[in-house]
Scaffold this motif. Structure first.
Motif, PDB file in Angstrom:
ATOM      1  N   PHE A  75     -32.467  21.913  11.244  1.00  0.00           N
ATOM      2  CA  PHE A  75     -31.029  21.691  11.231  1.00  0.00           C
ATOM      3  C   PHE A  75     -30.496  22.271  12.530  1.00  0.00           C
ATOM      4  N   ASN A  76     -29.799  21.487  13.304  1.00  0.00           N
ATOM      5  CA  ASN A  76     -29.366  21.888  14.635  1.00  0.00           C
ATOM      6  C   ASN A  76     -28.049  22.637  14.669  1.00  0.00           C
ATOM      7  N   ALA A  77     -27.240  22.521  13.621  1.00  0.00           N
ATOM      8  CA  ALA A  77     -25.888  23.067  13.703  1.00  0.00           C
ATOM      9  C   ALA A  77     -25.347  23.444  12.329  1.00  0.00           C
ATOM     10  N   VAL A  78     -25.883  24.509  11.744  1.00  0.00           N
ATOM     11  CA  VAL A  78     -25.362  25.018  10.475  1.00  0.00           C
ATOM     12  C   VAL A  78     -24.299  26.061  10.826  1.00  0.00           C
ATOM     13  N   VAL A  79     -23.075  25.831  10.401  1.00  0.00           N
ATOM     14  CA  VAL A  79     -21.987  26.751  10.715  1.00  0.00           C
ATOM     15  C   VAL A  79     -22.248  28.072   9.995  1.00  0.00           C
ATOM     16  N   THR A  91      -9.827  28.305  10.668  1.00  0.00           N
ATOM     17  CA  THR A  91      -9.185  29.571  10.289  1.00  0.00           C
ATOM     18  C   THR A  91      -9.918  30.799  10.817  1.00  0.00           C
ATOM     19  N   GLU A  92     -11.205  30.697  11.073  1.00  0.00           N
ATOM     20  CA  GLU A  92     -12.002  31.836  11.533  1.00  0.00           C
ATOM     21  C   GLU A  92     -12.109  31.906  13.053  1.00  0.00           C
ATOM     22  N   GLY A  93     -11.642  30.885  13.747  1.00  0.00           N
ATOM     23  CA  GLY A  93     -11.774  30.859  15.204  1.00  0.00           C
ATOM     24  C   GLY A  93     -13.188  30.455  15.594  1.00  0.00           C
ATOM     25  N   TYR A  94     -13.647  30.955  16.728  1.00  0.00           N
ATOM     26  CA  TYR A  94     -14.987  30.615  17.204  1.00  0.00           C
ATOM     27  C   TYR A  94     -16.030  31.352  16.374  1.00  0.00           C
ATOM     28  N   VAL A  95     -16.971  30.584  15.807  1.00  0.00           N
ATOM     29  CA  VAL A  95     -18.060  31.155  15.006  1.00  0.00           C
ATOM     30  C   VAL A  95     -19.377  30.571  15.498  1.00  0.00           C
ATOM     31  N   ASP A  96     -20.468  31.214  15.128  1.00  0.00           N
ATOM     32  CA  ASP A  96     -21.790  30.789  15.583  1.00  0.00           C
ATOM     33  C   ASP A  96     -22.283  29.556  14.825  1.00  0.00           C
ATOM     34  N   LEU A  97     -23.108  28.783  15.514  1.00  0.00           N
ATOM     35  CA  LEU A  97     -23.887  27.721  14.890  1.00  0.00           C
ATOM     36  C   LEU A  97     -25.321  28.210  14.793  1.00  0.00           C
ATOM     37  N   LEU A  98     -25.949  27.961  13.666  1.00  0.00           N
ATOM     38  CA  LEU A  98     -27.329  28.372  13.440  1.00  0.00           C
ATOM     39  C   LEU A  98     -28.258  27.177  13.560  1.00  0.00           C
ATOM     40  N   VAL A  99     -29.420  27.403  14.157  1.00  0.00           N
ATOM     41  CA  VAL A  99     -30.499  26.418  14.150  1.00  0.00           C
ATOM     42  C   VAL A  99     -31.485  26.916  13.100  1.00  0.00           C
ATOM     43  N   MET A 100     -31.745  26.083  12.102  1.00  0.00           N
ATOM     44  CA  MET A 100     -32.625  26.475  11.001  1.00  0.00           C
ATOM     45  C   MET A 100     -33.828  25.523  10.973  1.00  0.00           C
ATOM     46  N   HIS A 101     -34.977  26.059  10.568  1.00  0.00           N
ATOM     47  CA  HIS A 101     -36.231  25.298  10.650  1.00  0.00           C
ATOM     48  C   HIS A 101     -37.153  25.702   9.511  1.00  0.00           C
ATOM     49  N   ARG A 102     -37.966  24.750   9.109  1.00  0.00           N
ATOM     50  CA  ARG A 102     -39.080  25.057   8.208  1.00  0.00           C
ATOM     51  C   ARG A 102     -40.171  24.017   8.391  1.00  0.00           C
ATOM     52  N   PHE A 103     -41.405  24.464   8.241  1.00  0.00           N
ATOM     53  CA  PHE A 103     -42.529  23.532   8.240  1.00  0.00           C
ATOM     54  C   PHE A 103     -42.599  22.863   6.870  1.00  0.00           C
ATOM     55  N   LEU A 104     -43.136  21.680   6.857  1.00  0.00           N
ATOM     56  CA  LEU A 104     -43.281  20.941   5.605  1.00  0.00           C
ATOM     57  C   LEU A 104     -44.705  21.029   5.103  1.00  0.00           C
TER      58      LEU A 104
END
Length: 162
Positions: A116-120, A149-162
């Motif tokens: 996932f390239n962009a999990v808020v 409402t929160e302003g600038y927040v991080d985006l997370l890159v999430m990964h898992r092997f299948l």
């Protein structure tokens, strides 16, 4: 609840909650004023992508997920997926069921991993769900998302092997 491939006549049910979620501007990097035709093109992806829906016993669309290659060419062995659940169907396990279904689908289609390239980062329910399904945070884009409402927040890159 049944999860199946989306059919063309599922679009009105998807659009009903997709527009609400995107307009809120809290969890998706799409333009908040996305129109229906743009949204349809972005969500109803062509092959090799797949779009699925979770439907109630009466046929009501509760949520949807899409599965696509994360990159083209030499990166197409890593999947990417997106999910939206009708807020009215929240806390019924729809997101978890869609996530597990799409992970199985990705595995069956020969993908080796999912990213996932962009999990808020402030979307704590989604972050917790993906962690519970085996995803790790492998990267962080500082201030990568303008939350209404929160302003600038991080985006997370999430990964898992299948």
């Amino acid at each position: 609840m049944e999860i199946r491939d989306a059919a063309p006549d599922d679009w009105p049910g998807i659009w009903a909650f997709l527009r609400e979620i995107v307009a809120a501007g809290e969890t998706y990097t799409w333009p908040r004023d996305v129109d229906e035709e743009q949204a349809r093109r972005l969500w109803l992806v062509p092959p090799p992508g797949r779009v699925v829906v979770a439907v109630d016993t009466d046929g009501t669309v509760l949520g949807s997920g899409k599965l696509v290659p994360n990159e083209a060419g030499p990166g197409d062995h890593v999947a990417n997926a997106s999910f939206m659940v009708d807020p009215a169907a929240g806390r019924r396990g729809v997101g978890r069921a869609l996530g597990a279904y799409v992970l199985d689908l990705a595995r069956a289609q020969g993908y080796r991993a999912m990213q996932f390239n962009a999990v808020v980062a402030t979307n704590t329910r989604a972050v917790a769900l993906w962690r519970s399904l085996g995803f790790d945070v492998v990267g962080r884009v500082p201030d990568g998302f303008r939350h209404p409402t929160e302003g600038y927040v991080d985006l997370l890159v999430m990964h898992r092997f299948l």
